[in-house]
Design a protein around this motif. Structure first.
Motif, PDB file in Angstrom:
ATOM      1  N   GLY A 180     -90.924 -39.833  -5.930  1.00 11.32           N
ATOM      2  CA  GLY A 180     -92.338 -39.849  -5.560  1.00 11.32           C
ATOM      3  C   GLY A 180     -92.547 -39.464  -4.104  1.00 11.32           C
ATOM      4  N   PHE A 181     -91.646 -39.900  -3.227  1.00  7.58           N
ATOM      5  CA  PHE A 181     -91.726 -39.537  -1.808  1.00  7.58           C
ATOM      6  C   PHE A 181     -91.521 -38.031  -1.644  1.00  7.58           C
ATOM      7  N   TRP A 182     -90.548 -37.494  -2.363  1.00  8.39           N
ATOM      8  CA  TRP A 182     -90.282 -36.055  -2.310  1.00  8.39           C
ATOM      9  C   TRP A 182     -91.466 -35.250  -2.848  1.00  8.39           C
ATOM     10  N   ALA A 183     -92.018 -35.676  -3.968  1.00  9.41           N
ATOM     11  CA  ALA A 183     -93.143 -34.957  -4.570  1.00  9.41           C
ATOM     12  C   ALA A 183     -94.360 -34.942  -3.652  1.00  9.41           C
ATOM     13  N   LYS A 184     -94.542 -36.016  -2.898  1.00  8.78           N
ATOM     14  CA  LYS A 184     -95.707 -36.121  -2.014  1.00  8.78           C
ATOM     15  C   LYS A 184     -95.616 -35.180  -0.825  1.00  8.78           C
ATOM     16  N   TYR A 185     -94.407 -34.976  -0.321  1.00  5.05           N
ATOM     17  CA  TYR A 185     -94.238 -34.185   0.897  1.00  5.05           C
ATOM     18  C   TYR A 185     -93.476 -32.876   0.689  1.00  5.05           C
ATOM     19  N   ARG A 186     -93.268 -32.490  -0.557  1.00  8.02           N
ATOM     20  CA  ARG A 186     -92.447 -31.300  -0.803  1.00  8.02           C
ATOM     21  C   ARG A 186     -93.086 -30.020  -0.279  1.00  8.02           C
ATOM     22  N   LEU A 187     -94.416 -29.962  -0.259  1.00  8.91           N
ATOM     23  CA  LEU A 187     -95.063 -28.757   0.263  1.00  8.91           C
ATOM     24  C   LEU A 187     -94.785 -28.603   1.754  1.00  8.91           C
ATOM     25  N   GLN A 188     -94.886 -29.700   2.495  1.00 10.56           N
ATOM     26  CA  GLN A 188     -94.594 -29.642   3.926  1.00 10.56           C
ATOM     27  C   GLN A 188     -93.116 -29.352   4.172  1.00 10.56           C
ATOM     28  N   VAL A 189     -92.256 -29.967   3.364  1.00 13.73           N
ATOM     29  CA  VAL A 189     -90.810 -29.771   3.537  1.00 13.73           C
ATOM     30  C   VAL A 189     -90.419 -28.318   3.312  1.00 13.73           C
ATOM     31  N   THR A 190     -91.047 -27.663   2.355  1.00 16.80           N
ATOM     32  CA  THR A 190     -90.723 -26.262   2.038  1.00 16.80           C
ATOM     33  C   THR A 190     -91.573 -25.273   2.832  1.00 16.80           C
ATOM     34  N   GLY A 191     -92.345 -25.779   3.811  1.00 14.38           N
ATOM     35  CA  GLY A 191     -93.109 -24.894   4.688  1.00 14.38           C
ATOM     36  C   GLY A 191     -94.304 -24.238   4.030  1.00 14.38           C
ATOM     37  N   ARG A 192     -94.912 -24.900   3.064  1.00 14.45           N
ATOM     38  CA  ARG A 192     -96.069 -24.324   2.369  1.00 14.45           C
ATOM     39  C   ARG A 192     -97.369 -24.984   2.830  1.00 14.45           C
ATOM     40  N   GLN A 193     -98.473 -24.400   2.402  1.00 11.74           N
ATOM     41  CA  GLN A 193     -99.789 -24.918   2.767  1.00 11.74           C
ATOM     42  C   GLN A 193    -100.055 -26.247   2.065  1.00 11.74           C
ATOM     43  N   PRO A 194    -100.970 -27.052   2.592  1.00 12.75           N
ATOM     44  CA  PRO A 194    -101.373 -28.281   1.891  1.00 12.75           C
ATOM     45  C   PRO A 194    -101.999 -27.946   0.542  1.00 12.75           C
ATOM     46  N   ILE A 195    -101.964 -28.881  -0.364  1.00 14.00           N
ATOM     47  CA  ILE A 195    -102.455 -28.654  -1.720  1.00 14.00           C
ATOM     48  C   ILE A 195    -103.922 -28.258  -1.727  1.00 14.00           C
ATOM     49  N   GLU A 196    -104.724 -28.770  -0.778  1.00 13.87           N
ATOM     50  CA  GLU A 196    -106.147 -28.429  -0.716  1.00 13.87           C
ATOM     51  C   GLU A 196    -106.343 -26.939  -0.439  1.00 13.87           C
ATOM     52  N   GLU A 197    -105.548 -26.399   0.458  1.00 15.99           N
ATOM     53  CA  GLU A 197    -105.662 -24.976   0.791  1.00 15.99           C
ATOM     54  C   GLU A 197    -105.166 -24.104  -0.359  1.00 15.99           C
TER      55      GLU A 197
END
Length: 217
Positions: A180-197
């Motif tokens: 759950g921790f990984w799923a929450k921050y995986r976008l930031q970890v992989t250098g991608r945009q926030p889910i809203e964008e």
């Protein structure tokens, strides 16, 4: 003097050569030539005909590719994996499972980031929901998430032992918390945009595709 007499005598007996008359007169030759030139296909690179030929070839190629992908889908799949094709780390695991699945044919892989993704074909799971955490759909319609989804997927390709320990508590809860921790921050970890964008970009793209056929080309 003798040579001149012989030449003169010979000319009396040898008729001058007259070429045979052509089968068609000159006007008919010209007419036939014009007819064939008129019906020759024009292959100029800048012509409309050339562009149309390329577009038709492209359409046929895209259709055949789509049909080929549909034919490669396992007919008797046991579980459907909804994965994020834009996630580089996720794709490493997906590619490993896909390679293993060649010998089993039990997993149906569905890329939620694809423009062709349909929530209606996946029990109503929309893009935003599927992006929040991993989802898998069993052949009987049961939806499983988090570590259980991974455990079910690995079992189908002969790697059930990897996640076997997560069946027992409190290991299962701990594993779910870590995931759950990984799923929450995986976008930031992989250098991608926030889910809203990402959602806003997909919304705008959908509106553009709805107005014209640019996305279908």
């Amino acid at each position: 003097m003798a040579f001149r007499i012989a030449a003169t005598s010979a000319s009396r007996f040898v008729k001058p050569y007259t070429p045979p008359s052509p089968l068609f007169s000159a006007p008919f030759h010209n007419l036939t030539l014009k007819f064939h030139l008129t019906h020759l296909p024009i292959r100029k690179p800048g012509s409309q005909c050339y562009i149309r030929a390329i577009s038709e070839t492209s359409v046929e190629s895209s259709i055949s590719k789509k049909e080929e992908e549909e034919q490669q889908l396992p007919k008797d799949w046991k579980i459907k994996m909804l994965y994020d094709g834009d996630c580089p780390l996720c794709m490493r695991e997906v590619n490993m499972l896909r390679e293993r699945n060649k010998s089993y044919g039990t997993i149906n892989f569905v890329d939620i980031s694809s423009d062709d993704y349909s929530p209606q074909e996946n029990l109503g799971l929309d893009y935003q929901t599927a992006m929040g955490r991993i989802h898998a759909i069993l052949s009987d319609g049961t939806v499983v998430t988090d570590v259980e989804a991974f455990r079910r997927l690995y079992e189908q390709v002969g790697l059930g032992w990897v996640y076997a320990i997560t069946k027992y508590e409190p290991i299962g809860k701990i594993a779910d918390s870590v995931y759950g921790f990984w799923a929450k921050y995986r976008l930031q970890v992989t250098g991608r945009q926030p889910i809203e964008e990402i959602l806003e970009a997909r919304k705008k793209k959908g509106e553009v595709c709805k107005d014209n056929n640019a996305c279908k080309m």
